[in-house]
Motif scaffolding. Structure first.
Motif, PDB file in Angstrom:
ATOM      1  N   ARG A 133      50.746  -8.846  -9.343  1.00  0.00           N
ATOM      2  CA  ARG A 133      49.771  -9.375 -10.168  1.00  0.00           C
ATOM      3  C   ARG A 133      50.393 -10.813 -10.496  1.00  0.00           C
ATOM      4  NH1 ARG A 133      45.106  -7.626 -14.965  1.00  0.00           N
ATOM      5  NH2 ARG A 133      47.410  -7.982 -16.043  1.00  0.00           N
ATOM      6  N   ALA A 134      50.278 -11.816 -10.891  1.00  0.00           N
ATOM      7  CA  ALA A 134      50.428 -12.798 -11.609  1.00  0.00           C
ATOM      8  C   ALA A 134      50.156 -13.820 -12.599  1.00  0.00           C
ATOM      9  CB  ALA A 134      51.026 -14.554 -10.394  1.00  0.00           C
ATOM     10  N   GLU A 135      50.479 -14.556 -13.455  1.00  0.00           N
ATOM     11  CA  GLU A 135      49.282 -14.935 -14.232  1.00  0.00           C
ATOM     12  C   GLU A 135      49.247 -16.504 -13.534  1.00  0.00           C
ATOM     13  OE1 GLU A 135      47.936 -15.037 -17.965  1.00  0.00           O
ATOM     14  OE2 GLU A 135      49.379 -13.903 -17.385  1.00  0.00           O
ATOM     15  N   GLY A 136      47.370 -15.787 -13.778  1.00  0.00           N
ATOM     16  CA  GLY A 136      46.669 -17.497 -13.556  1.00  0.00           C
ATOM     17  C   GLY A 136      46.098 -17.325 -12.087  1.00  0.00           C
ATOM     18  N   ARG A 137      46.528 -16.092 -11.456  1.00  0.00           N
ATOM     19  CA  ARG A 137      46.299 -15.871 -10.097  1.00  0.00           C
ATOM     20  C   ARG A 137      45.240 -14.316 -10.032  1.00  0.00           C
ATOM     21  NH1 ARG A 137      50.603 -14.442  -6.302  1.00  0.00           N
ATOM     22  NH2 ARG A 137      49.652 -12.288  -6.679  1.00  0.00           N
ATOM     23  N   THR A 160      38.382  -8.778 -16.792  1.00  0.00           N
ATOM     24  CA  THR A 160      38.345  -7.722 -16.386  1.00  0.00           C
ATOM     25  C   THR A 160      37.638  -6.308 -16.516  1.00  0.00           C
ATOM     26  OG1 THR A 160      39.997  -7.147 -18.287  1.00  0.00           O
ATOM     27  CG2 THR A 160      41.329  -8.220 -16.784  1.00  0.00           C
ATOM     28  N   ARG A 164      39.084  -7.667 -21.018  1.00  0.00           N
ATOM     29  CA  ARG A 164      39.846  -8.609 -21.172  1.00  0.00           C
ATOM     30  C   ARG A 164      39.822 -10.200 -20.227  1.00  0.00           C
ATOM     31  NH1 ARG A 164      45.484  -9.944 -20.157  1.00  0.00           N
ATOM     32  NH2 ARG A 164      45.201  -8.750 -18.405  1.00  0.00           N
ATOM     33  N   ARG A 166      41.122 -13.459 -18.500  1.00  0.00           N
ATOM     34  CA  ARG A 166      41.922 -14.252 -17.959  1.00  0.00           C
ATOM     35  C   ARG A 166      41.529 -15.199 -17.460  1.00  0.00           C
ATOM     36  NH1 ARG A 166      44.354 -11.186 -12.846  1.00  0.00           N
ATOM     37  NH2 ARG A 166      46.010 -12.639 -12.736  1.00  0.00           N
ATOM     38  N   ASP A 167      42.533 -16.457 -17.127  1.00  0.00           N
ATOM     39  CA  ASP A 167      42.287 -17.744 -16.804  1.00  0.00           C
ATOM     40  C   ASP A 167      42.615 -17.726 -15.155  1.00  0.00           C
ATOM     41  OD1 ASP A 167      40.709 -18.457 -19.007  1.00  0.00           O
ATOM     42  OD2 ASP A 167      42.704 -19.247 -20.678  1.00  0.00           O
ATOM     43  N   ILE A 168      41.815 -18.084 -14.657  1.00  0.00           N
ATOM     44  CA  ILE A 168      42.032 -17.800 -13.646  1.00  0.00           C
ATOM     45  C   ILE A 168      42.789 -19.495 -12.671  1.00  0.00           C
ATOM     46  CG2 ILE A 168      41.432 -17.226 -11.091  1.00  0.00           C
ATOM     47  CD1 ILE A 168      42.726 -14.928 -13.276  1.00  0.00           C
TER      48      ILE A 168
END
Length: 200
Positions: A133-137, A160, A164, A166-168
């Motif tokens: 998993r990568a940040e923003g993806r 999630t 939580r 997450r900005d995608i």
């Protein structure tokens, strides 16, 4: 308390999906065009359910002389079979949906993400293997693979399982007919914001 509420809501949605599947109905597709993503995983899920069934019969025979352990294991084994079938059902009855102004991406009852069409800067058919998993993806793979990639001009909020945020900005997901989805999505984006005429 919040965790218990999330888990109970998850189980209720799973069982509701099983009912919809048995009734041959879909969830949340009215007014939009549905694109399935569960075709390839059906045999795997039913194979897993069969293995669980064999285990249920085996444990039932082995524990037949111990009433309480037999009852507990039988309940857990049967519930596992129901859970596996319900998980497949949730994937079938909750497809991706191209709506007016939005692309709704889903994964069983775990993910339900609406992406405004105007935020999509590019869409392409691209076979990728799901990696770390990568940040923003956000990766919504089936069988550890995705077939469509979306790039976004602005991030969208994804929450999630336990809430939580997450900005995608980049989404990779699978669709059974990725080519047709990309074509329909491109047409929908162009209809909202027509591309300028090319100079002759």
């Amino acid at each position: 308390m919040r965790i218990a509420h999330v888990l109970v809501r998850h189980e209720v949605r799973m069982l509701a999906s099983l009912v919809l599947w048995l009734a041959r109905r879909r969830h949340g597709t009215d007014g939009g065009r549905a694109f399935g993503y569960a075709r390839g995983q059906g045999p795997v899920m039913f194979g897993l359910a069969f293995v669980c069934l064999v285990e249920t019969v085996t444990m039932s025979v082995l524990l037949r002389d111990w009433l309480v352990p037999h009852a507990v294991m039988f309940f857990l084994d049967v519930y596992t079979i129901v859970f596996v079938v319900a998980l497949h059902a949730a994937n079938v009855v909750r497809p991706h949906v191209l709506e007016a102004g939005h692309l709704r991406l889903r994964r069983a009852v775990h993910v339900d993400l609406r992406i405004p069409l105007e935020r999509i800067t590019s869409v392409c058919r691209e076979l990728r293997t799901v990696d770390e998993r990568a940040e923003g993806r956000l990766d919504l793979g089936v069988g550890a693979q995705t077939s469509v990639t979306l790039e976004l001009a602005e991030p969208v909020a994804h929450f999630t399982f336990f809430g939580r945020r997450r900005d995608i900005r980049l989404v990779r997901f699978h669709a059974d007919d990725a080519t047709e989805l990309v074509k329909a999505l491109t047409q929908a984006r162009n209809a909202r914001s027509p591309l300028p005429d090319r100079p002759r």
